[in-house]
Design a protein around this motif. Structure first.
Motif, PDB file in Angstrom:
ATOM      1  N   SER A 147       0.838  -1.199   0.000  1.00 19.91           N
ATOM      2  CA  SER A 147       0.000   0.000   0.000  1.00 19.91           C
ATOM      3  C   SER A 147       0.875   1.251   0.000  1.00 19.91           C
ATOM      4  N   ARG A 148       1.914   1.212   0.843  1.00 22.84           N
ATOM      5  CA  ARG A 148       2.817   2.348   0.942  1.00 22.84           C
ATOM      6  C   ARG A 148       3.547   2.574  -0.395  1.00 22.84           C
ATOM      7  N   LEU A 149       3.983   1.468  -1.001  1.00 27.28           N
ATOM      8  CA  LEU A 149       4.704   1.540  -2.268  1.00 27.28           C
ATOM      9  C   LEU A 149       3.816   2.121  -3.384  1.00 27.28           C
ATOM     10  N   LEU A 150       2.562   1.682  -3.398  1.00 24.97           N
ATOM     11  CA  LEU A 150       1.638   2.148  -4.438  1.00 24.97           C
ATOM     12  C   LEU A 150       1.115   3.548  -4.137  1.00 24.97           C
ATOM     13  N   GLY A 151       1.190   3.953  -2.877  1.00 21.92           N
ATOM     14  CA  GLY A 151       0.643   5.250  -2.495  1.00 21.92           C
ATOM     15  C   GLY A 151      -0.808   5.159  -2.040  1.00 21.92           C
ATOM     16  N   VAL A 152      -1.225   3.969  -1.585  1.00 20.89           N
ATOM     17  CA  VAL A 152      -2.585   3.797  -1.048  1.00 20.89           C
ATOM     18  C   VAL A 152      -2.590   4.309   0.393  1.00 20.89           C
ATOM     19  N   PRO A 153      -3.547   5.189   0.727  1.00 14.19           N
ATOM     20  CA  PRO A 153      -3.596   5.651   2.120  1.00 14.19           C
ATOM     21  C   PRO A 153      -3.762   4.462   3.077  1.00 14.19           C
ATOM     22  N   PHE A 154      -3.088   4.520   4.240  1.00 13.31           N
ATOM     23  CA  PHE A 154      -3.105   3.393   5.179  1.00 13.31           C
ATOM     24  C   PHE A 154      -4.520   2.959   5.559  1.00 13.31           C
ATOM     25  N   ASP A 155      -5.393   3.952   5.752  1.00  8.02           N
ATOM     26  CA  ASP A 155      -6.729   3.579   6.240  1.00  8.02           C
ATOM     27  C   ASP A 155      -7.593   2.932   5.149  1.00  8.02           C
ATOM     28  N   GLU A 156      -7.057   2.849   3.930  1.00  3.87           N
ATOM     29  CA  GLU A 156      -7.804   2.164   2.873  1.00  3.87           C
ATOM     30  C   GLU A 156      -7.217   0.774   2.589  1.00  3.87           C
ATOM     31  N   ALA A 157      -6.149   0.420   3.324  1.00  2.00           N
ATOM     32  CA  ALA A 157      -5.429  -0.822   3.022  1.00  2.00           C
ATOM     33  C   ALA A 157      -6.218  -2.090   3.368  1.00  2.00           C
ATOM     34  N   GLU A 158      -7.082  -1.983   4.357  1.00  2.00           N
ATOM     35  CA  GLU A 158      -7.898  -3.124   4.813  1.00  2.00           C
ATOM     36  C   GLU A 158      -8.658  -3.769   3.648  1.00  2.00           C
ATOM     37  N   PHE A 159      -9.213  -2.893   2.815  1.00  2.00           N
ATOM     38  CA  PHE A 159     -10.008  -3.273   1.660  1.00  2.00           C
ATOM     39  C   PHE A 159      -9.257  -4.257   0.746  1.00  2.00           C
ATOM     40  N   PHE A 160      -7.934  -4.077   0.601  1.00  2.00           N
ATOM     41  CA  PHE A 160      -7.152  -4.939  -0.291  1.00  2.00           C
ATOM     42  C   PHE A 160      -7.108  -6.369   0.177  1.00  2.00           C
ATOM     43  N   GLN A 161      -6.951  -6.518   1.480  1.00  4.42           N
ATOM     44  CA  GLN A 161      -6.833  -7.878   2.008  1.00  4.42           C
ATOM     45  C   GLN A 161      -8.072  -8.677   1.642  1.00  4.42           C
ATOM     46  N   ALA A 162      -9.234  -8.054   1.805  1.00  3.70           N
ATOM     47  CA  ALA A 162     -10.484  -8.744   1.494  1.00  3.70           C
ATOM     48  C   ALA A 162     -10.575  -9.027  -0.010  1.00  3.70           C
ATOM     49  N   SER A 163     -10.227  -8.043  -0.844  1.00  2.73           N
ATOM     50  CA  SER A 163     -10.377  -8.237  -2.300  1.00  2.73           C
ATOM     51  C   SER A 163      -9.396  -9.282  -2.823  1.00  2.73           C
ATOM     52  N   THR A 164      -8.119  -9.198  -2.399  1.00  2.00           N
ATOM     53  CA  THR A 164      -7.150 -10.158  -2.949  1.00  2.00           C
ATOM     54  C   THR A 164      -7.546 -11.572  -2.532  1.00  2.00           C
ATOM     55  N   ARG A 165      -8.060 -11.716  -1.320  1.00  2.00           N
ATOM     56  CA  ARG A 165      -8.455 -13.056  -0.866  1.00  2.00           C
ATOM     57  C   ARG A 165      -9.526 -13.629  -1.795  1.00  2.00           C
TER      58      ARG A 165
END
Ligand code: HEM
Length: 394
Positions: A147-165
């Motif tokens: 998230s940090r590398l891509l520039g995704v705000p930290f508080d939006e990172a949760e969403f990725f875990q659910a989607s990638t799963r």
């Protein structure tokens, strides 16, 4: 005659490849398998064959070739970016990211990765024992790093875990996986708009300002590249951290040696990458002209699965290959693939896994498993192997 289905189940020790593919490696070397949709693929199991195929242009990674292997209902090989392309287009797109993935860039992130890891270990120590090392460390840390590398705000990172799963599970239906991919794509496109207006020092900003603005990269390609980084770098790293710590806690002598001498950490991480070989979907390629492998004639249009877990346990290359040995020397493992598609994020992954293992080993000196191995939920149903949960105590 019906063919054995791919993937064969891991019915032996959960750290070991599916026994069926170990048998193939020791026997004919290659086996034809049936896929979920009635198509077939050749499963290649030996180290030398896998390495040779990954360097051979007669085996294409181009997902738009008719009949390219579809691993599961939701995974459309055509909806992808350079990981499913051949050169020169593969190289052109990959080059746009290269600068952000050098050894030096990965090392420059080490202090930040250490900070994120320490925060998670602090929390584990405050709330346990016991604690779950997967949800407490192995999954969130790589997610926050990407998230940090891509520039995704930290508080939006949760969403990725659910989607990638959802995208990465053999258990997801086609609609579920596609829905998650579309949702993630829409989010990332919105993020690219935000970066165009206010660029930062991150990958999406670099892609927007350096390549999209000149017409070298379309918005769709940009989004697919960002999705690839999220998918390729998240559960792979998480699975390797979890399996590495699980393996170490089952080998107390090696755990103690690592604690006493942190200079052993990089070598231990390479052994974890070999031993765990988390990419259990294998790598897929399609044959472009007739070729012989292990005495079998493969013809144009045949699909090939390079089964890394078996190749990395090849006795001809690694004596006593089934043993976990952090002092092991010998040829480079194939855990990151080989050739032009070799993992772009491998330096970053190495830093993340080194930091995670070193920090856990140092900061939790009495680290021990909280459940017997046979009760651990291994990720059998996922493309990327690992653990759903790793309860530890101290
Ligand atoms: C332990 C962690 C990881 C493992 C085991 C792993 C494994 C692999 C493997 C085996 C491939 C080759 C695919 C093929 O040839 O078809 C690959 C490619 C790739 N990986 Fe990783 N990976 C890891 C972490 C990461 C990270 C952290 C990132 C980035 C954030 C990343 C980004 C990529 C990309 C972009 C490719 C495609 C390269 C290309 O096609 O040129 N990976 N990875």
């Amino acid at each position: 005659m019906s063919l054995p289905a791919f993937p064969a189940p891991r019915t032996g020790c959960p750290f070991d490849p599916a026994p069926a593919y170990t048998e193939v490696r020791e026997g004919p070397g290659i086996v034809e398998a049936g896929m979920w949709n009635g198509t077939t693929a050749w499963v290649v199991t030996r180290y030398d064959d896998v390495r040779a195929i990954l360097a051979d242009r007669r085996f294409s990674a181009d997902g738009t070739r008719p009949g390219f292997l579809q691993f599961a209902p939701g995974v459309n090989p055509q909806v992808s970016t350079f990981i499913r392309m051949d050169d020169p287009e593969h190289a052109r797109l990959r080059r746009m990211l290269a600068r952000k993935f050098t050894v030096r860039s990965a090392e420059s992130m080490r202090p930040e990765i250490q900070r994120i890891t320490d925060e998670h270990v602090d929390r584990l120590l405050e709330t346990g024992p016991p604690a779950d090392l997967v949800t407490g460390l192995a999954l969130p840390v790589p997610s926050l790093v990407i998230s940090r590398l891509l520039g995704v705000p930290f508080d939006e990172a949760e969403f990725f875990q659910a989607s990638t799963r959802k995208i990465m599970s053999w258990a997801s239906s086609g609609e579920e996986a596609m829905g998650a991919l579309v949702e993630l794509g829409t989010y990332l496109s919105g993020l690219a708009d935000r970066k165009a207006a206010d660029p930062g020092d991150d990958v999406i900003s670099a892609l927007v300002t350096e390549y999209e603005s000149t017409g070298e990269l379309t918005r769709q390609q940009l989004v697919l590249m960002a999705v690839l980084l999220l998918i390729a770098g998240h559960e792979t790293t998480a699975g390797t951290i979890a399996l590495g710590i699980a393996a170490l806690t089952r080998h107390p002598g090696q755990l103690a040696a690592l604690r006493a001498d942190p200079s052993l950490v990089p070598g231990a991480v390479e052994e974890v990458l070999r031993y765990a070989s988390v990419v259990q979907s294998g790598l897929s390629r399609i044959v472009t002209e007739e070729v012989e492998i292990c005495g079998r004639r493969l013809k144009e249009g045949d699909n090939v699965i390079l089964y890394l877990p078996a190749a990395n346990r090849d006795e001809k290359v690694y004596p006593n290959a089934a043993a976990f040995d952090i002092h092991r020397e010998g040829p480079k493992h194939l855990g990151f693939g080989f050739g032009s598609h070799q993992c772009l994020g491998m330096s970053l992954a190495r830093v993340e896994i080194q930091v995670a293992i070193r920090t856990v080993v140092q900061r939790i000196p009495t680290l021990a498993p909280a459940k017997p191995l046979q009760d651990l939920p291994f990720r059998h149903e996922m493309f990327v192997y690992g653990l759903h949960e790793l309860p530890i105590t101290w």
